[in-house]
Write an enzyme that holds these catalytic residues in place. Structure first.
Site, short mmCIF file in Angstrom:
data_model
loop_
_atom_site.label_atom_id
_atom_site.label_comp_id
_atom_site.label_asym_id
_atom_site.label_seq_id
_atom_site.Cartn_x
_atom_site.Cartn_y
_atom_site.Cartn_z
N CYS A 260 65.78 28.37 -92.77
CA CYS A 260 65.87 29.01 -91.46
C CYS A 260 67.19 29.75 -91.29
CB CYS A 260 65.71 27.98 -90.35
SG CYS A 260 64.12 27.12 -90.37
N GLU B 193 62.20 26.37 -82.43
CA GLU B 193 63.15 27.01 -83.33
C GLU B 193 62.34 27.95 -84.20
OE1 GLU B 193 65.23 26.22 -87.35
OE2 GLU B 193 66.29 24.96 -85.89
#
Length: 485
Positions: free
Chosen positions: A286, A252
């Protein structure tokens, strides 16, 4: 100190092959509090040779842990969750001291991590393979097996919650784990490993600390899988290294998540959502809001309201309970964020609030709102990872969708709209892993998604993460000579 709260100085040690205090021949790294520059923690730097030794030690216990009954591994993960819960306050304070996260947010991250450990402890024993319908006298089935030795390289922005996800899913599926926390939050990683290790057989979990060199050595080591959450540049380097060993990668990476503000929403409410998405954890999330596309019909009122929200945030050290906007993780990162803002102004953007480096110690940066932005400027195209909200005015929802989709990233997106047809178009057309309608954060527990393009690959959360840490084997069994058993 902030309300008289005493801070600890953390001396981190590594865990290799079941032995605390091993390794660290390459010296030490030191972390400073981003609020005032004071020394917070020191940690050993693992050498490449120590990484090789740690992998070998992990390989030595992998078969035994893989052969442990799933129910026993799940029970161990429950005990690990209990141990993390006992250490929750220490973990939250360490996280705040090392990277500046407001203490309430840090506590929320620890609680999320504990919940994730318990979730995987409950889900894992119920997983299984499937039987196949083949020849009448044969048995065919597919079964998941542990991958073996996992390298988990985790970030600093939410160090407990993210680490618990990767470590919990990897351990409960029968893998042994080498964990390298970010060099910015080594004490948080150490406290977490210390808690989880109490619930596991010796050697099942190892802790390696150090900077980018240690991470690169671990990514290139003879492991079976590398799981990483962090920047796109680091993720790409890991993918290249793993290609040389054949290790599976789970990534990720970074994102530049758009927020679309449709013409039919309340601009003040929309500004509240934008402020939450752009300024929570100083934008160091994020899935933070990194770029905003506001419909021309409400853009002026929306920006005015967003400026008010930004200017009203209470700035201070994360350890102060009144703080809403803490410092960035360090001054180097602050310089990068400010450089992007400065470049945007040179490209024609206008600062409505913030955008000025403050005097005094620490790595503080004000909540910053810019308008008159163009879709093609670097501030819109690149990840910022700071408390910056650039606004692009669009003339239609279709234009907003086109701009939102036009990005090298594909992590998440948010759409604020009162139109169900627009909501349907958004989730169908936006090439991202997660689409949120009318809420920048939230969602049902156990959600999972695939990030796209530069934002990574593989499931990062949810029950599907358990599948990432296993390899499926197909088995066909016949009686000898084609007869019956």
């Amino acid at each position: 100190m902030g309300r008289g709260i005493q801070r600890a100085m953390y001396t981190v040690v590594q865990l290799i092959g079941g032995v605390w205090g091993a390794g660290g021949e390459a010296g030490e790294l030191v972390v400073h509090d981003p609020a005032d520059g004071s020394r917070v923690s020191s940690a050993p730097i693992a050498t490449a040779d120590e990484v090789v030794k740690a992998v070998a030690a992990a390989r030595g216990v992998a078969a035994e842990w893989a052969a442990t009954a799933p129910a026993e591994r799940a029970a161990a993960l429950h005990r690990a969750a209990d141990a993390v819960a006992e250490a929750a306050d220490d973990l939250a304070r360490a996280s705040t001291a090392e990277m500046g996260k407001p203490l309430a947010d840090a506590r929320g991250g620890v609680e999320a991590g504990i919940a994730t450990l318990r979730q995987y402890a409950e889900l894992a024993p119920a997983r299984g393979g499937r039987t196949l319908h083949g020849a009448p006298a044969a048995i065919d089935f597919m079964t998941p097996q542990p991958r073996g030795v996992i390298a988990a390289i985790t970030p600093w922005n939410d160090p407990v919650a993210v680490s618990c996800g990767l470590l919990g899913a990897a351990l409960v599926t029968g893998n042994v784990v080498l964990h390298k926390p970010s060099e910015r939050t080594p004490a948080t990683g150490w406290l977490l490993a210390r808690a989880i290790d109490t619930a596991l057989p010796a050697g099942v979990l190892s802790l390696l600390t150090g900077g980018p060199g240690t991470g690169a050595a671990l990514a290139a080591a003879e492991v079976d899988m590398v799981a990483h959450v962090g920047s796109t540049a680091t993720g790409r380097a890991i993918a290249v290294a793993a290609a040389g060993t054949g290790a599976k990668v789970l990534l990720e990476n970074g994102g530049s998540d758009p927020l679309i503000v449709d013409a039919d929403v309340d601009p003040v409410w929309a500004a509240g959502q934008a402020a939450l998405g752009a300024f929570a954890n100083a934008g160091q999330i994020c899935v933070a809001v990194e770029r905003i596309y506001a419909h021309r019909d409400i853009a002026e009122d929306f920006v005015d309201a967003l400026v008010e929200r930004a200017a009203a945030l209470r700035v201070g050290p994360g350890r102060d309970p009144d703080t809403q906007l803490g410092p960035l993780v360090d001054r180097r990162h602050r310089d990068q964020v400010h450089g992007q803002v400065t470049a945007a102004v040179a490209d024609g953007a206008r600062i409505r609030t913030g955008g000025v480096l403050p005097d005094g110690p620490g790595a503080f940066y004000p909540a910053t709102v810019l308008d008159r932005c163009r879709h093609d400027i670097a501030l819109i195209r690149e990840e910022t990872f700071g408390p910056v909200a650039p606004v692009v005015v669009v003339d239609s929802f279709s234009e907003a969708l086109r701009c939102a989709a036009d990005s090298p990233y594909g992590l998440a997106a948010t759409v604020l709209t009162g139109s169900m047809s627009h909501a349907q178009r958004a989730w169908r057309e936006l090439p991202v892993g997660t689409v949120k309608v009318n809420a920048v954060f939230g969602g049902a527990p156990a959600g999972a998604a695939h990030p796209r393009r530069a934002s990574g690959q593989g499931f990062g959360y949810g029950p599907e993460l358990l599948d990432e840490f296993t390899a499926t084997k197909a088995v066909h069994i016949e009686a000898p000579g084609g007869g019956h058993w």
